[in-house]
Scaffold this motif. Structure first.
Motif, short mmCIF file in Angstrom:
data_model
loop_
_atom_site.label_atom_id
_atom_site.label_comp_id
_atom_site.label_asym_id
_atom_site.label_seq_id
_atom_site.Cartn_x
_atom_site.Cartn_y
_atom_site.Cartn_z
N ARG A 93 -0.43 109.08 77.25
CA ARG A 93 -1.71 108.52 77.69
C ARG A 93 -1.75 108.35 79.20
O ARG A 93 -2.81 108.44 79.82
CB ARG A 93 -1.96 107.18 77.01
CG ARG A 93 -2.31 107.34 75.56
CD ARG A 93 -2.83 106.05 74.96
NE ARG A 93 -3.23 106.26 73.59
CZ ARG A 93 -4.46 106.62 73.22
NH1 ARG A 93 -5.40 106.81 74.12
NH2 ARG A 93 -4.73 106.81 71.95
N TRP A 94 -0.59 108.06 79.77
CA TRP A 94 -0.52 107.92 81.23
C TRP A 94 -0.45 109.29 81.92
O TRP A 94 -0.57 109.38 83.13
CB TRP A 94 0.70 107.10 81.64
CG TRP A 94 0.61 105.64 81.25
CD1 TRP A 94 -0.45 105.02 80.67
CD2 TRP A 94 1.62 104.64 81.42
NE1 TRP A 94 -0.17 103.68 80.47
CE2 TRP A 94 1.10 103.43 80.93
CE3 TRP A 94 2.93 104.65 81.94
CZ2 TRP A 94 1.83 102.23 80.93
CZ3 TRP A 94 3.65 103.48 81.96
CH2 TRP A 94 3.11 102.27 81.45
N GLY A 95 -0.17 110.34 81.14
CA GLY A 95 -0.07 111.68 81.69
C GLY A 95 1.19 111.91 82.51
O GLY A 95 1.17 112.63 83.51
N VAL A 96 2.25 111.26 82.10
CA VAL A 96 3.53 111.42 82.83
C VAL A 96 4.66 111.62 81.82
O VAL A 96 4.52 111.27 80.65
CB VAL A 96 3.85 110.16 83.69
CG1 VAL A 96 2.78 109.94 84.75
CG2 VAL A 96 4.00 108.91 82.81
N PRO A 97 5.79 112.18 82.29
CA PRO A 97 6.95 112.26 81.40
C PRO A 97 7.47 110.86 81.05
O PRO A 97 7.20 109.90 81.77
CB PRO A 97 8.00 113.01 82.23
CG PRO A 97 7.28 113.59 83.39
CD PRO A 97 6.04 112.76 83.61
N GLU A 98 8.23 110.77 79.96
CA GLU A 98 8.73 109.46 79.53
C GLU A 98 9.53 108.75 80.61
O GLU A 98 9.37 107.54 80.82
CB GLU A 98 9.60 109.62 78.27
CG GLU A 98 8.79 109.87 77.01
CD GLU A 98 9.66 109.92 75.77
OE1 GLU A 98 10.69 109.22 75.71
OE2 GLU A 98 9.32 110.69 74.84
N ALA A 99 10.40 109.51 81.29
CA ALA A 99 11.25 108.88 82.31
C ALA A 99 10.38 108.27 83.41
O ALA A 99 10.70 107.20 83.95
CB ALA A 99 12.23 109.90 82.90
N GLU A 100 9.26 108.93 83.73
CA GLU A 100 8.36 108.41 84.76
C GLU A 100 7.64 107.15 84.24
O GLU A 100 7.41 106.20 85.00
CB GLU A 100 7.36 109.50 85.15
CG GLU A 100 6.32 109.10 86.18
CD GLU A 100 6.89 108.68 87.55
OE1 GLU A 100 8.11 108.85 87.76
OE2 GLU A 100 6.11 108.17 88.37
#
Lengths: 205, 287
Positions: A93-100
């Motif tokens: 939903r945030w449009g980022v990889p999990e680590a980010e």
């Protein structure tokens, strides 16, 4: 509100936090008439058990609540394993990889806006508006104690196992609520909080 | 503990330890809890020589049975019910002495829902956040009574002179709840607010210590959507999405996101806690 309570509505969350801080300052200084409960919430502050609510209501508009809340002493650090079942969904939903997503969550400084739902459950604000997430379409029948979860603009930590619809992104071993401890609640309105990733979780994946 | 205690022989449907509740922790999400009919709990305590805020037992519908390990002065009040010691009838609503080892039976409520059993010295379980009350919403305080449990008692006070006719109000035939509209009355249509204060409701069997649930006409919203969470008070008439009002009782949540159309006077809530399912309910506006 009823015979003995006042519900004070503020413009928004930060204004409610500032007004709540002002009430606590006045209470500490002995300048608040006796009130049984002072309950901040999303954009209101409830004063319950007020001896003379009409008189207090007349005084409130004159109270200065413009300045930012006094910084709370210190920051409570909660160690978190970012291993929650909804981490991927939230990152998506945030449009980022999990680590980010973990980095974003762990680098914010949160503040307990208010408590409710269960003893010791704080509604923490601190992520920007673009990181709001909806509740899960289907609530879980049991979210474990220590679950770190998101819903709307808030982050919360479940003090004990209970049903819940928030998006669970991690787990902490911190004890949020212990009725035998003084104070019983680790987090109370105004407390600043930072989530600290425990090595070997989330980031490393 | 000096051996002053009572053993629970029959816990009943739901019997809890209650005093006057927890004050000052609502901002942490801790409900107030406490006896649902506080006037009854206070009077029962006075009759046995306790402080008004001593912990008593609150039964639900079918009473309970206890065996005191030492002789104890007892008063059963609130909902009228038969009281017996070793099968012998005892008067309800006044102080009586029950010998050590006798079986004290608090029978099913004849009228009303909740009887209060005050024991000399009070129930002396460990207080949690300043109260011995069982809070069924958050699980604070002692667990509801279970068969075989043993409850410690405090040191008894002196029983003052006999009271000929303690002023026990009967459970209501019709429940009239005086309300002040607000704080979110503007979230409902005017027609709905008129409905609330003119039409008849009935006590639903789904109620509990958290709230009195009502059957009757649903209230229609003028403002759709969700209300940001805000503080809740005792007696709040909260309206969930199905439109049927719920009157918050002692174990109510401290914050909530459904709008509160009105607040019931605290003095009327004891009767609300004694109203059996099916009792007609009217809300009347009062200043």
């Amino acid at each position: 509100m009823g015979e003995r309570a006042l519900l004070v509505e503020l413009a928004d969350g930060p204004a409610a936090e500032a007004f709540h801080a002002e009430l606590l300052r006045r209470r500490a200084a002995g300048a608040l008439p006796e009130v049984r409960e002072v309950v901040p919430a999303a954009r209101t502050v409830l004063l319950d058990g007020v001896a003379d609510p009409v008189r207090l209501a007349a005084e409130l508009p004159g109270w200065e609540a413009g300045h930012a809340p006094a910084p709370a002493r210190g920051v409570v650090e909660l160690p978190v394993r970012y291993d929650g079942p909804d981490l991927a969904e939230v990152a998506g939903r945030w449009g980022v990889p999990e680590a980010e997503a973990v980095r974003i969550h762990a680098s914010a400084v949160f503040r307990v806006a208010f408590c409710g739902f269960a003893p010791g459950f704080g509604y923490l604000t601190g992520l920007g508006p673009r990181f709001e997430v909806p509740r899960r379409a289907t609530p879980r029948t049991a979210v474990p104690a220590g679950a770190v979860a998101l819903a709307g603009p808030y982050t919360g930590v479940y003090p004990r196992s209970s049903p819940g619809g928030w998006q669970v992104i991690g787990t902490t071993d911190a004890v949020l609520w212990d009725a035998d401890r003084e104070p019983a609640a680790l987090l109370s309105p105004g407390t600043r909080v930072r989530f600290v990733p425990v090595p070997g979780s989330g980031e490393g994946r | 503990m000096s051996g002053r205690a009572v053993a629970v022989v029959r816990a009943g449907a739901l019997t809890t330890v209650q005093d006057l509740g927890r004050s000052g922790y609502a901002h942490l999400g801790v409900p107030r809890s406490g006896a649902l009919d506080p006037a009854a709990a206070r009077l029962a305590n006075r009759l046995v020589g306790n402080a008004e805020g001593a912990a008593v037992l609150e039964t639900t519908v079918d009473g309970c049975a206890l065996r005191p390990l030492r002789a104890v002065v007892v008063a059963v009040g609130g909902a009228p019910c038969p009281v017996r010691a070793d099968g012998r009838p005892l008067p309800w609503g006044t102080a009586v002495r029950v010998p050590a080892g006798a079986l004290l039976e608090v029978g099913a409520a004849v009228r009303g829902l909740r009887s209060y059993v005050a024991l000399g010295g009070g129930i002396a379980v460990r207080p949690v956040l300043g109260s011995r009350s069982t809070d069924l919403l958050s699980g604070l305080g002692p667990a509801p009574l279970a068969d075989g449990a043993v409850l410690p008692l405090g040191t008894p006070g002196r029983v003052r002179g006999p009271v000929d006719a303690p002023p026990w109000p009967g459970p209501p035939e019709e429940l009239v709840l005086r309300v002040r509209l607000g704080p979110r009355d503007d979230w409902f249509t005017r027609a709905s607010l008129r409905t609330l204060t003119t039409r008849a409701y009935r006590v639903s069997p789904a109620g509990n210590r958290i709230g009195l649930r009502l059957d009757g006409p649903a209230l229609e919203r003028a403002v759709p959507g969700e209300l940001p969470s805000e503080g809740m008070v005792l007696g709040a008439v909260q309206v969930p999405p199905d439109g049927r009002p719920v009157v918050f009782l002692a174990d109510h949540p401290t914050t909530g996101g459904y709008p509160v159309a009105a607040v019931v006077r605290e003095a009327d809530l004891g009767a609300a806690a004694q109203a059996v399912p099916g009792t007609p309910v009217r809300f009347v506006t009062a200043p």
